[in-house]
Write an enzyme that holds these catalytic residues in place. Structure first.
Site: not given
Length: 487
Positions: A134, A188, A191-192, A195
């Protein structure tokens, strides 16, 4: 002599992310071999290596030469489009690899694809890592947040490289061994998803300040700059202040006002919401952000709906809602609403990670996840340090909402949060992310919900039974028969 001439690591896939990560590795003192099917990309990378400080990058033009140019045990990073291209690249490279060599996929891959590839690699004696990366192009070049999962041996083979290449914060490099299997890709993905929620909440703050508060882009730039000096300090708030300052090259005013209101997406947000549903984890803020991206894509339908509903008598009420608004108070209220909503969004993401960790036996360290997101990545923010400390205080924390420090902040901010949501609703401005976060907070904090009625309905039409609050066991009632008798 021969080993001295070999590269320490290799990287295949030289789009901008791949080039930047290769140059970052080389700049940290690790000689690297690079390969791309389109040979011009190899030449482009070598030119950049020369221009950016004669970095130790060796260009290779065939899979065989590429693999054989790397020291044993070989470690090869792949940065190509997720899905079939990864399998094709693995097939081309693994033909020349030997037992003990390692493949590291640095793309946004579906975690089950990584788990399948781990099994396939093991059959050939190869090690495998699925590594979330990232930070975008800038992060890849100057220090990303890295989330490697899979073979622990493979991780140890490249640990020294990853720790130098990752973003550096006061408590260490933004990389850690995540866990087994596809855990790195899953982390990940979440995480996105966080986001997505962050970006949606910021856009709602902008919408309320612009359309209810009547603030100009110049004023918005100053507000977001000010917010970035306090509790909201983060990469996304910082870049938002920059966006408001950019003038339009093709006309008057700022560029942001000329951008078509349709948001693109790559799929990781959708995967996050699907996984939340599969695991029965409530993630309404992240789900709302995904729904908003879908609705933004219906531009023609939205324009038509605006006309049809105006003809039907619907009047924009933004003007009346904004009359008499105390701008200074509104700005402070929106700041507080944004912060409280973000806590709920991060809480949902962390709960999803914990649920998946329990299902898969990954033993994820949530405090460590927060730590490696403090630098390099898109959601890097000052309050991630406080999330890290919350999980260090209590690794079994049920939700960030009930961490004593965060609980106090939520309570202190709830009045402002409710004012902003209420004002937006009365003005006809949609704030689905803030509303979802507030509903999540209000639902989670209530000791008793109206779910008793829903369960009674389920029992009536489907004999699903129910539990009682005053005695153990499962019960079924002939609701319709008893209701008629009582009448």
């Amino acid at each position: 002599m021969e080993s001295a001439a070999l590269s320490r690591i290799g990287l295949a896939g030289l789009a901008v992310m791949g080039q930047n990560l290769a140059l970052n590795i080389a700049e940290k003192g690790f000689p690297i071999s690079v390969y791309n099917r389109t040979t011009s990309k190899v030449d482009e990378t070598l030119d950049r290596a020369s221009d950016e400080g004669n970095l130790p990058v060796a260009g290779q033009y065939s899979p065989r030469d590429f693999v054989l140019s790397i020291q044993r045990p070989r470690s090869v990073i792949i940065l190509v489009k997720a899905g079939a291209p990864v399998d094709q690249t693995i097939s081309a490279l693994s033909e020349y690899m030997e037992p003990g060599d390692c493949i590291i996929d640095g793309g946004n891959e579906w975690y089950q694809n990584t788990e399948r590839r781990i099994v396939e690699a093991e059959k050939k004696g190869l090690l495998y890592l699925g590594m979330g990366v990232s930070g975008g192009e800038e992060g890849a070049r100057n220090g990303p947040s890295l989330m490697p999962g899979g073979s622990f041996t493979a991780y140890n083979n490249v640990k020294d490289i990853l720790e130098k290449v990752a973003a550096q914060v006061e408590d260490g490099p933004c990389v850690t061994y995540i866990g087994e299997g596809g855990s790195g890709n899953f982390v990940k993905m979440v995480h996105n998803g966080i986001e997505y929620g962050d970006m949606q909440l910021i856009s709602e703050a902008y919408d309320v300040l612009k359309n209810v508060g009547g603030l100009s882009n110049d004023e918005l730039a100053e507000i977001f700059t000010e917010w970035n000096r306090g509790e909201l300090e983060s990469f996304l708030v910082e870049i938002t202040s920059d966006i408001f300052r950019v003038k339009d090259d093709y006309g008057d005013g700022e560029l942001v006002d000329k951008i078509l209101d349709k948001t693109g997406m790559k799929g990781t947000g959708k995967w996050t919401v699907q996984q939340a549903a599969e695991l029965s984890v409530a993630a309404p803020t992240i789900a709302a952000s995904l729904d908003c991206r879908y609705l933004s894509g219906l531009k023609d339908e939205r324009e038509n709906a605006a006309r049809v509903l105006e003809d039907a008598g619907l009047k924009e009420d933004i003007g009346s809602a904004s009359r008499g608004v105390d701008k200074k108070r509104l700005i402070d209220d929106v700041r507080q609403a944004l912060y409280a909503s973000k806590i709920c969004s991060y809480a949902q993401g962390m709960n999803l990670l914990r649920a998946k960790s329990l299902e898969k036996g990954w033993d994820l360290n949530l405090g460590e996840m927060a730590r490696i997101w403090k630098g390099g990545c898109i959601i890097r923010a000052v309050f991630l340090d406080r999330i890290k400390k919350a999980y260090q205080r209590n690794p079994n924390l049920a939700s960030l909402v009930v961490d004593p420090d965060f609980a106090k902040e939520m309570v202190q901010r709830q009045a402002a949060w409710r004012r902003v949501v209420g004002l937006a609703i009365s003005a006809g401005i949609s704030t689905p992310g803030m509303c979802a976060s507030l509903a999540y907070f209000d639902t989670y904090r209530r000791a008793r919900l109206p779910a008793n009625l829903v369960q009674a309905q389920r029992d009536l039409f489907g004999a699903h039974t129910y539990e009682r609050t005053d005695r153990p066991g499962a019960y079924h009632t002939e609701w319709t028969k008893l209701a008629r008798k009582s009448q």
